[in-house]
Each structure stands twice: as structure tokens, then as C-alpha cells.
Design a protein around this motif. Structure first.
Motif, PDB file in Angstrom:
ATOM      1  N   PRO A 104      20.068 115.928 -53.731  1.00  0.00           N
ATOM      2  CA  PRO A 104      19.771 114.498 -53.662  1.00  0.00           C
ATOM      3  C   PRO A 104      20.583 113.727 -52.628  1.00  0.00           C
ATOM      4  CG  PRO A 104      20.991 115.017 -55.655  1.00  0.00           C
ATOM      5  CD  PRO A 104      20.575 116.319 -55.054  1.00  0.00           C
ATOM      6  N   THR A 105      21.777 114.188 -52.285  1.00  0.00           N
ATOM      7  CA  THR A 105      22.614 113.457 -51.336  1.00  0.00           C
ATOM      8  C   THR A 105      22.521 114.009 -49.914  1.00  0.00           C
ATOM      9  OG1 THR A 105      24.543 114.799 -51.921  1.00  0.00           O
ATOM     10  CG2 THR A 105      24.221 112.739 -53.125  1.00  0.00           C
ATOM     11  N   ALA A 106      21.588 114.927 -49.675  1.00  0.00           N
ATOM     12  CA  ALA A 106      21.365 115.409 -48.309  1.00  0.00           C
ATOM     13  C   ALA A 106      20.977 114.234 -47.422  1.00  0.00           C
ATOM     14  CB  ALA A 106      20.262 116.461 -48.294  1.00  0.00           C
ATOM     15  N   GLY A 107      21.451 114.258 -46.201  1.00  0.00           N
ATOM     16  CA  GLY A 107      21.237 113.131 -45.304  1.00  0.00           C
ATOM     17  C   GLY A 107      22.333 112.091 -45.389  1.00  0.00           C
ATOM     18  N   GLY A 108      23.333 112.340 -46.234  1.00  0.00           N
ATOM     19  CA  GLY A 108      24.468 111.443 -46.366  1.00  0.00           C
ATOM     20  C   GLY A 108      25.599 111.823 -45.417  1.00  0.00           C
ATOM     21  N   ILE A 109      26.637 110.983 -45.407  1.00  0.00           N
ATOM     22  CA  ILE A 109      27.844 111.245 -44.631  1.00  0.00           C
ATOM     23  C   ILE A 109      28.928 111.719 -45.593  1.00  0.00           C
ATOM     24  CG2 ILE A 109      29.576 110.280 -43.069  1.00  0.00           C
ATOM     25  CD1 ILE A 109      26.713 110.409 -41.916  1.00  0.00           C
ATOM     26  N   TYR A 110      29.551 112.834 -45.263  1.00  0.00           N
ATOM     27  CA  TYR A 110      30.598 113.428 -46.077  1.00  0.00           C
ATOM     28  C   TYR A 110      31.942 113.325 -45.362  1.00  0.00           C
ATOM     29  CZ  TYR A 110      27.299 115.349 -49.435  1.00  0.00           C
ATOM     30  OH  TYR A 110      26.361 115.474 -50.418  1.00  0.00           O
ATOM     31  N   VAL A 111      33.011 113.593 -46.103  1.00  0.00           N
ATOM     32  CA  VAL A 111      34.351 113.469 -45.544  1.00  0.00           C
ATOM     33  C   VAL A 111      35.257 114.537 -46.145  1.00  0.00           C
ATOM     34  CG1 VAL A 111      35.070 111.791 -47.302  1.00  0.00           C
ATOM     35  CG2 VAL A 111      36.213 111.817 -45.075  1.00  0.00           C
ATOM     36  N   ALA A 112      36.207 115.007 -45.331  1.00  0.00           N
ATOM     37  CA  ALA A 112      37.220 115.953 -45.795  1.00  0.00           C
ATOM     38  C   ALA A 112      38.549 115.573 -45.159  1.00  0.00           C
ATOM     39  CB  ALA A 112      36.848 117.390 -45.414  1.00  0.00           C
ATOM     40  N   GLU A 113      39.595 115.458 -45.986  1.00  0.00           N
ATOM     41  CA  GLU A 113      40.926 115.168 -45.465  1.00  0.00           C
ATOM     42  C   GLU A 113      41.616 116.481 -45.102  1.00  0.00           C
ATOM     43  OE1 GLU A 113      39.800 113.541 -48.254  1.00  0.00           O
ATOM     44  OE2 GLU A 113      39.547 111.601 -47.241  1.00  0.00           O
ATOM     45  N   LEU A 114      42.234 116.496 -43.938  1.00  0.00           N
ATOM     46  CA  LEU A 114      42.873 117.711 -43.446  1.00  0.00           C
ATOM     47  C   LEU A 114      44.389 117.533 -43.437  1.00  0.00           C
ATOM     48  CD1 LEU A 114      40.458 118.409 -40.465  1.00  0.00           C
ATOM     49  CD2 LEU A 114      40.368 119.370 -42.757  1.00  0.00           C
ATOM     50  N   ASP A 115      45.078 118.624 -43.598  1.00  0.00           N
ATOM     51  CA  ASP A 115      46.541 118.600 -43.661  1.00  0.00           C
ATOM     52  C   ASP A 115      47.100 119.263 -42.406  1.00  0.00           C
ATOM     53  OD1 ASP A 115      49.179 118.446 -44.405  1.00  0.00           O
ATOM     54  OD2 ASP A 115      49.079 120.058 -45.889  1.00  0.00           O
ATOM     55  N   GLY A 116      47.691 118.446 -41.540  1.00  0.00           N
ATOM     56  CA  GLY A 116      48.369 118.994 -40.371  1.00  0.00           C
ATOM     57  C   GLY A 116      47.501 119.250 -39.168  1.00  0.00           C
ATOM     58  N   ILE A 117      46.221 118.938 -39.228  1.00  0.00           N
ATOM     59  CA  ILE A 117      45.318 119.117 -38.082  1.00  0.00           C
ATOM     60  C   ILE A 117      44.770 117.756 -37.690  1.00  0.00           C
ATOM     61  CG2 ILE A 117      43.196 120.185 -37.241  1.00  0.00           C
ATOM     62  CD1 ILE A 117      43.630 122.437 -39.215  1.00  0.00           C
ATOM     63  N   ARG A 118      44.845 117.451 -36.406  1.00  0.00           N
ATOM     64  CA  ARG A 118      44.361 116.173 -35.911  1.00  0.00           C
ATOM     65  C   ARG A 118      43.318 116.403 -34.825  1.00  0.00           C
ATOM     66  NH1 ARG A 118      49.115 112.150 -34.405  1.00  0.00           N
ATOM     67  NH2 ARG A 118      47.266 110.816 -34.190  1.00  0.00           N
ATOM     68  N   GLY A 119      42.446 115.432 -34.695  1.00  0.00           N
ATOM     69  CA  GLY A 119      41.456 115.485 -33.637  1.00  0.00           C
ATOM     70  C   GLY A 119      41.924 114.783 -32.382  1.00  0.00           C
ATOM     71  N   LEU A 120      40.986 114.545 -31.493  1.00  0.00           N
ATOM     72  CA  LEU A 120      41.244 113.847 -30.233  1.00  0.00           C
ATOM     73  C   LEU A 120      40.353 112.612 -30.174  1.00  0.00           C
ATOM     74  CD1 LEU A 120      41.180 116.993 -27.940  1.00  0.00           C
ATOM     75  CD2 LEU A 120      43.205 115.595 -28.435  1.00  0.00           C
ATOM     76  N   PRO A 121      40.809 111.541 -29.532  1.00  0.00           N
ATOM     77  CA  PRO A 121      39.933 110.376 -29.380  1.00  0.00           C
ATOM     78  C   PRO A 121      38.664 110.745 -28.623  1.00  0.00           C
ATOM     79  CG  PRO A 121      42.201 109.857 -28.749  1.00  0.00           C
ATOM     80  CD  PRO A 121      42.120 111.348 -28.902  1.00  0.00           C
ATOM     81  N   GLU A 122      37.552 110.150 -29.035  1.00  0.00           N
ATOM     82  CA  GLU A 122      36.287 110.403 -28.346  1.00  0.00           C
ATOM     83  C   GLU A 122      36.355 109.792 -26.944  1.00  0.00           C
ATOM     84  OE1 GLU A 122      32.946 112.568 -28.596  1.00  0.00           O
ATOM     85  OE2 GLU A 122      34.017 112.027 -30.434  1.00  0.00           O
ATOM     86  N   GLU A 123      35.953 110.569 -25.948  1.00  0.00           N
ATOM     87  CA  GLU A 123      35.975 110.061 -24.572  1.00  0.00           C
ATOM     88  C   GLU A 123      34.886 109.012 -24.375  1.00  0.00           C
ATOM     89  OE1 GLU A 123      38.324 110.794 -22.593  1.00  0.00           O
ATOM     90  OE2 GLU A 123      39.180 112.625 -23.486  1.00  0.00           O
ATOM     91  N   ARG A 124      35.141 108.073 -23.479  1.00  0.00           N
ATOM     92  CA  ARG A 124      34.178 107.031 -23.129  1.00  0.00           C
ATOM     93  C   ARG A 124      33.487 107.381 -21.821  1.00  0.00           C
ATOM     94  NH1 ARG A 124      36.302 102.715 -26.146  1.00  0.00           N
ATOM     95  NH2 ARG A 124      36.909 103.710 -28.111  1.00  0.00           N
ATOM     96  N   PHE A 125      32.273 106.862 -21.658  1.00  0.00           N
ATOM     97  CA  PHE A 125      31.568 107.042 -20.408  1.00  0.00           C
ATOM     98  C   PHE A 125      32.215 106.155 -19.354  1.00  0.00           C
ATOM     99  CE2 PHE A 125      28.217 105.733 -17.413  1.00  0.00           C
ATOM    100  CZ  PHE A 125      27.912 106.987 -16.890  1.00  0.00           C
ATOM    101  N   ARG A 126      32.573 106.759 -18.206  1.00  0.00           N
ATOM    102  CA  ARG A 126      33.298 106.024 -17.178  1.00  0.00           C
ATOM    103  C   ARG A 126      32.532 105.957 -15.850  1.00  0.00           C
ATOM    104  NH1 ARG A 126      37.749 108.725 -19.806  1.00  0.00           N
ATOM    105  NH2 ARG A 126      38.155 110.234 -18.164  1.00  0.00           N
ATOM    106  N   GLY A 127      31.272 106.341 -15.857  1.00  0.00           N
ATOM    107  CA  GLY A 127      30.477 106.267 -14.637  1.00  0.00           C
ATOM    108  C   GLY A 127      29.937 104.867 -14.404  1.00  0.00           C
ATOM    109  N   ARG A 128      29.385 104.665 -13.220  1.00  0.00           N
ATOM    110  CA  ARG A 128      28.794 103.382 -12.863  1.00  0.00           C
ATOM    111  C   ARG A 128      27.334 103.386 -13.263  1.00  0.00           C
ATOM    112  NH1 ARG A 128      30.170  99.343  -9.428  1.00  0.00           N
ATOM    113  NH2 ARG A 128      31.938 100.565  -8.646  1.00  0.00           N
ATOM    114  N   LEU A 129      26.938 102.398 -14.043  1.00  0.00           N
ATOM    115  CA  LEU A 129      25.548 102.301 -14.481  1.00  0.00           C
ATOM    116  C   LEU A 129      24.738 101.549 -13.441  1.00  0.00           C
ATOM    117  CD1 LEU A 129      26.175 101.435 -18.226  1.00  0.00           C
ATOM    118  CD2 LEU A 129      25.322 103.587 -17.305  1.00  0.00           C
ATOM    119  N   PRO A 130      23.480 101.962 -13.219  1.00  0.00           N
ATOM    120  CA  PRO A 130      22.642 101.261 -12.242  1.00  0.00           C
ATOM    121  C   PRO A 130      22.374  99.837 -12.690  1.00  0.00           C
ATOM    122  CG  PRO A 130      21.351 102.827 -13.517  1.00  0.00           C
ATOM    123  CD  PRO A 130      22.782 103.085 -13.866  1.00  0.00           C
ATOM    124  N   LEU A 131      22.268  98.944 -11.745  1.00  0.00           N
ATOM    125  CA  LEU A 131      22.011  97.530 -12.043  1.00  0.00           C
ATOM    126  C   LEU A 131      20.547  97.315 -12.412  1.00  0.00           C
ATOM    127  CD1 LEU A 131      24.070  95.932  -9.140  1.00  0.00           C
ATOM    128  CD2 LEU A 131      24.763  96.253 -11.526  1.00  0.00           C
TER     129      LEU A 131
END
Length: 298
Positions: free
Chosen positions: A271-298
């Protein structure tokens, strides 16, 4: 023996196909797309404040810019979306000559290029490709003959790119040229077993571990940089699509799931398929998500 962790339900949003999940550190918010629901979702770290923005086209993946706008890979091509005023501007089409393909997985490399790819909706035939967008009015092909693009992510130093074609069982590792964005030296990084589903989306932690969501496998599997299996995050739903690190310390794993093609009986079983789940981790960290840094067409 590798550790097994049980994820808990964060938001019972029951998306058809939640994907593209990522943490926006400055906003302290989680963002993702419900592809077949044609919507962009967001919520706070505790699941509160859920919000949805509807779109006409299906969004496979996206990347934020430093201005808070988004580069969106939708079913036909790339677009630029400003959530502040709701403005959506088409940039250019991708695979316009392939009517059965749509864009799917994507994320920015360590230098701000948006790397994305497509899938064939008529049997996952090897018709689509993976592309790199650094700005301007076109994208550069990186990989051809792709059935279903997934697992695009980059090592912490940006010199390796991971990719999986979900029509098969393998996750590949490429050498990645940060100066040019070119890929080379493809090698098998990991291979899923018959009972593990298909390799879907992946993210990378600060130690270089690759966290792969297993579609129809009911878990997120961490692979060490040498391809060895490590921590396993188990979920009570089968279609697991992508995970990302978030929270103030980037030590929480947020996991998107789906209910694509479910019968009423299967919906009752999960019944909860399609939901968002979460897990807390001990001692493992992620990295910040990179941003798009290119020039967008006008």
C-alpha cells in the motif's frame, strides 16, 4: 557480514514513479519527480510541508542552478523552469526522431555539466543514449545504444562516472575526463543477481561508495569503490528507484519508490509503494548535489 538496515516510511505520497530525488541544502528541502504523475514534488526533511507542481510533460530528472531555477529533462528534451514565477521555457529537443523514447535519469557532474539519458518505452530496445549538457543549444552524446538510462553518478573526485542500462543487470564504471566531459575505458563495476531486480538510480557517498536502488528488488545496495557489496537498506516495497543523501549533516538516506503497473491486488499488498522512505546512517555521509553551472540560451 554486511549490515542490513530497514528503511521507514517518510511520506505516503503514493506516486506512480517517484524518481530524480535530491536534497537542496540551502532550502533544507527534498525534491523529486513523479514521472507518470507529471509532477515535481518537495517536502521538508521530516516529511512535512509536502508540495506538488503539475507539468504537462513527464519529467525524468532535473538539476538546480545557483539561482534556484531548474534544468529539466522531460520526455522530449531539456527545459528551464523557474519555480519562483512558474515560468517554463523549452531549450531544445532530444531524440526527436525516436518517438518511442523519453528522457529518464540524470544529474550534474562535479564541474556542473548536466549528464542525462533516455529510455525506450517500447521494450527497452537499445535506441536511446546518454548526453552531456554544458550550456548553449545542444547536448553532446556520450553513450549510444541504450535501452534504459540509470545509475548516473560520479566519484567524489569526479574522475569516474557510473551508469547502468536497466534492460540488463550490470552497473558500469567509466573513466571521466573532467576537462572535456568525455567518457572512456568502460568496465563492469557490479552485477546484480537474478533475485535482485534491475539496477535503477544510484548516488555516491563521501567515501566513494555507490548506493544503487534495485527496481523490483526491494532495497538499496551499497557497493564499495572496488565493487564489493556492503550495507543493504531493505524496504517493504519492491520498486525502489533512487536514493540521495540529505539532512543537515548529509547522513540521512532518502529513498524514492514506485507503483508502476501495479494491479489492484499488488497495491493492496504494497500500500505504501510510491512513497518516500528514509534511513539514518551511522558514520557515512553524502556529498552536496552539484548545481548546473553552464550558460543557458536566452
Amino acid at each position: 557480514m554486511p549490515e542490513t538496515i530497514r528503511a521507514r516510511l517518510l511520506l505516503d505520497c503514493r506516486n506512480i514513479l517517484a524518481e530524480g530525488i535530491q536534497w537542496h541544502g540551502e532550502q533544507n528541502k527534498l525534491y523529486w519527480t513523479d514521472i507518470h504523475g507529471r509532477a515535481l514534488w518537495s517536502c521538508n526533511a521530516d516529511g512535512s510541508g509536502a508540495a506538488k507542481t503539475d507539468f504537462e510533460k513527464r519529467i525524468g530528472s532535473f538539476a538546480f542552478t545557483d539561482q534556484g531555477t531548474l534544468v529539466i529533462a522531460h520526455e522530449d528534451g531539456l527545459a528551464h523552469f523557474d519555480p519562483g514565477n512558474g515560468g517554463l521555457r523549452e531549450l531544445f529537443e532530444i531524440e526527436a526522431d525516436l518517438p518511442t523514447t523519453r528522457l529518464n535519469d540524470g544529474r550534474c557532474d562535479r564541474d556542473g555539466r548536466f549528464v542525462f539519458g533516455g529510455l525506450d518505452e517500447d521494450g527497452l530496445r537499445p535506441l536511446s543514449g546518454v548526453y552531456s549538457f554544458a550550456g548553449g543549444t545542444s547536448a553532446t552524446p556520450l553513450i549510444t545504444e541504450v535501452g534504459c538510462t540509470n545509475s548516473l553518478c560520479f566519484s567524489p573526485d569526479g574522475t569516474r562516472m557510473y551508469f547502468a542500462d536497466s534492460s540488463g543487470k550490470r552497473i558500469y564504471r567509466y573513466a571521466y575526463d573532467r576537462a572535456t566531459g568525455a567518457v572512456s575505458d568502460r568496465a563492469v563495476f557490479a552485477e546484480l543477481g537474478n533475485s535482485e531486480g534491475a539496477p535503477d538510480g544510484s548516488c555516491v557517498d563521501a567515501e566513494g561508495g555507490v548506493w544503487n536502488a534495485q527496481f523490483e528488488g526491494g532495497c538499496v545496495q551499497r557497493f564499495l569503490p572496488d565493487g564489493t557489496r556492503d550495507i543493504r537498506i531493505e524496504l517493504p516495497v519492491s520498486q525502489v528507484t533512487l536514493a540521495c543523501f540529505g539532512g543537515g549533516n548529509l547522513d540521512t538516506l532518502f529513498i524514492a519508490t514506485a507503483r508502476e503497473g501495479f494491479s489492484p491486488e499488488r497495491q493492496a499488498e504494497e500500500p505504501t509503494a510510491g512513497g518516500i522512505y528514509v534511513a539514518e546512517l551511522d558514520g557515512i555521509r553524502g556529498l552536496p548535489e552539484e548545481r548546473f553551472r553552464g550558460r543557458l540560451p536566452l
